[in-house]
Design a protein around this motif. Structure first.
Motif, PDB file in Angstrom:
ATOM      1  N   ALA A  54       0.865  -1.188   0.000  1.00 15.24           N
ATOM      2  CA  ALA A  54       0.000   0.000   0.000  1.00 15.24           C
ATOM      3  C   ALA A  54       0.897   1.232   0.000  1.00 15.24           C
ATOM      4  CB  ALA A  54      -0.892  -0.004   1.244  1.00 15.24           C
ATOM      5  N   CYS A  55       0.303   2.405  -0.036  1.00 11.68           N
ATOM      6  CA  CYS A  55       1.067   3.661  -0.011  1.00 11.68           C
ATOM      7  C   CYS A  55       0.615   4.548   1.151  1.00 11.68           C
ATOM      8  CB  CYS A  55       0.843   4.454  -1.301  1.00 11.68           C
ATOM      9  SG  CYS A  55       1.344   3.580  -2.781  1.00 11.68           S
ATOM     10  N   GLY A  56       1.514   5.378   1.595  1.00  9.80           N
ATOM     11  CA  GLY A  56       1.173   6.424   2.564  1.00  9.80           C
ATOM     12  C   GLY A  56       0.535   5.881   3.826  1.00  9.80           C
ATOM     13  N   THR A  57      -0.548   6.511   4.218  1.00 10.09           N
ATOM     14  CA  THR A  57      -1.244   6.115   5.437  1.00 10.09           C
ATOM     15  C   THR A  57      -1.746   4.675   5.370  1.00 10.09           C
ATOM     16  OG1 THR A  57      -1.844   8.345   6.101  1.00 10.09           O
ATOM     17  CG2 THR A  57      -3.371   6.613   6.721  1.00 10.09           C
ATOM     18  N   ALA A  58      -2.193   4.249   4.192  1.00  9.23           N
ATOM     19  CA  ALA A  58      -2.688   2.877   4.046  1.00  9.23           C
ATOM     20  C   ALA A  58      -1.554   1.882   4.308  1.00  9.23           C
ATOM     21  CB  ALA A  58      -3.272   2.675   2.650  1.00  9.23           C
ATOM     22  N   LYS A 157     -10.358   8.932   9.086  1.00  9.54           N
ATOM     23  CA  LYS A 157     -11.303   7.840   9.392  1.00  9.54           C
ATOM     24  C   LYS A 157     -11.015   6.607   8.547  1.00  9.54           C
ATOM     25  CE  LYS A 157     -15.048   9.395   6.315  1.00  9.54           C
ATOM     26  NZ  LYS A 157     -16.494   9.461   6.138  1.00  9.54           N
ATOM     27  N   ALA A 158     -10.450   6.798   7.344  1.00 12.01           N
ATOM     28  CA  ALA A 158     -10.116   5.612   6.541  1.00 12.01           C
ATOM     29  C   ALA A 158      -9.017   4.822   7.235  1.00 12.01           C
ATOM     30  CB  ALA A 158      -9.695   6.004   5.129  1.00 12.01           C
ATOM     31  N   PHE A 159      -8.067   5.534   7.853  1.00 10.84           N
ATOM     32  CA  PHE A 159      -6.966   4.861   8.561  1.00 10.84           C
ATOM     33  C   PHE A 159      -7.497   3.990   9.703  1.00 10.84           C
ATOM     34  CE2 PHE A 159      -3.649   5.205  12.015  1.00 10.84           C
ATOM     35  CZ  PHE A 159      -2.716   4.364  11.438  1.00 10.84           C
TER      36      PHE A 159
END
Ligand code: M6R
Length: 365
Positions: A54-58, A157-159
């Protein structure tokens, strides 16, 4: 519609108790306190290992997931940022499964990693918010995070919904692989079930303190975040959030790496944010904190009630969260980190929802 909030980011931070509860409802059977069938769309009992990209926060959510899959399901996890993963020539078994985590489901590097694994014959799972996205449509199993639309470029919130889903998957995998008992599963699921209520009370309790602390942070050029265990990826997430929206330089480090380099930076001008719930690693992190204090570093200590009682060190500020199980601590400890970044950016007058140079969905390499 931002409702009563100044920015989408703020609204999305405060929506977390509700959306997490919605996401959990999909993966957990609260009457039996068991993980539900939705979490077993991949046969975790039969795979030798799991790859995550994944990338970044994901990606940082995936790193926390790695700790859980290893701990609860004894499942070896290979993880990398998608831009490296896709080119690394990782020796992957076709019997393995791969998980791709993406809010948008359209991130170019994540999609390329997915296609790479698909060509090698791995079972593909997608942990996505946009369930009609390319990544979702290209996968064998889709695990929606059910966070609802996320408008703020900085993911919040996705995190935490990604984390909630990964936690349920790891507990389910542990059951499937026989590495945790039904009784242990029930205990862990009960902890997950408590999350929305705890999140709501924490959001309410810490808000004023976060605002006054943000005023201090907004005067700084650099900030260091430290943590151990699952608090290490959280330290990196805290740093990412702060730099994205406030443009203050920030780094997240494993607390144990302090003396291998970053300790040279410590002075009274660079606050050190220490993320340390009273877990297995607490004493170790405290000794790192002592090293910071001894060099005149100013500490913002994010801990729980037990941790606050156990530490005598003087800090610039101590944020005390309730004592929670190790499984849900990353979600609860995300809240002060998000609010601190948010309020700092608001003080600095940046465009919080649309920070410069950033796009919500990165569809080019
Ligand atoms: O849509 P995705 O989850 O695939 O996006 C991945 C990253 O671009 C994203 O998490 C980015 O790091 C955020 N701006 C972090 O707040």
């Amino acid at each position: 519609d931002k409702g009563n909030h100044r920015h989408f980011m703020e609204k999305e931070i405060y929506e977390q108790p509700e959306v997490i509860s919605h996401a959990l409802g999909h993966y957990v059977d609260f009457t039996e306190n068991r993980v539900s069938a939705a979490a077993s769309a991949i046969d975790f009992a039969r795979i030798p290992s799991l790859a995550i990209s994944a990338c970044g926060t994901a990606y940082l959510a995936g790193l926390i997931g790695k700790y859980w899959f290893e701990r609860y399901a004894r499942l070896p996890v290979e993880i990398d940022v998608a831009s490296e993963f896709r080119y690394r020539d990782i020796p992957l078994s076709p019997d393995a499964a791969a998980l791709f985590i993406s809010q948008s489901g359209e991130t170019a590097d994540t999609l390329a990693s997915l296609r790479y694994c698909k060509d090698l014959g791995l079972t593909i799972g997608a942990v996505v918010n946009a369930s009609e996205s390319t990544i979702a449509r290209s996968s064998d199993a889709v695990f929606p995070i059910l966070a609802g639309p996320e408008i703020g470029v900085a993911s919040t919130k996705a995190f935490t919904c990604q984390l909630a889903v990964l936690a349920a998957l790891a507990v389910g995998a542990g059951r499937a692989r026989g590495t945790i008992s039904i009784e242990e599963e029930r205990v862990l699921v009960r902890h997950l079930a408590e999350m929305p209520r705890i999140m709501a009370s924490v959001l309410n309790a810490i808000q004023p303190k976060m605002e006054s602390l943000a005023r201090e942070l907004s005067k700084c050029r650099d900030v260091l975040y430290l943590g151990r265990g699952t608090s290490f990826p959280l330290a990196m997430e805290g740093a990412l959030k702060l730099k994205e929206i406030s443009y203050i330089h920030a780094e997240g480090y494993a607390a144990g790496e302090l003396k291998h380099g970053p300790i040279a930076l410590i002075d009274e001008n660079m606050p050190v944010i220490v993320i340390a719930p009273h877990d297995r690693f607490f004493e170790k992190t405290i000794s790192n904190m002592q090293e910071v204090a001894a060099r005149g570093g100013r500490i913002i200590f994010i801990t729980d009630e037990r941790g606050a009682a156990a530490s005598k060190l003087e800090t610039m500020s101590t944020i005390v969260l309730p004592n929670v199980d190790e499984l849900i601590a990353p979600m609860i400890f995300s809240l002060p980190i998000q609010l601190l970044a948010y309020h700092t950016a608001v003080f600095m007058g940046t465009d919080v929802d649309q920070p410069r140079n950033l796009a919500k969905s990165v569809t080019v390499e």
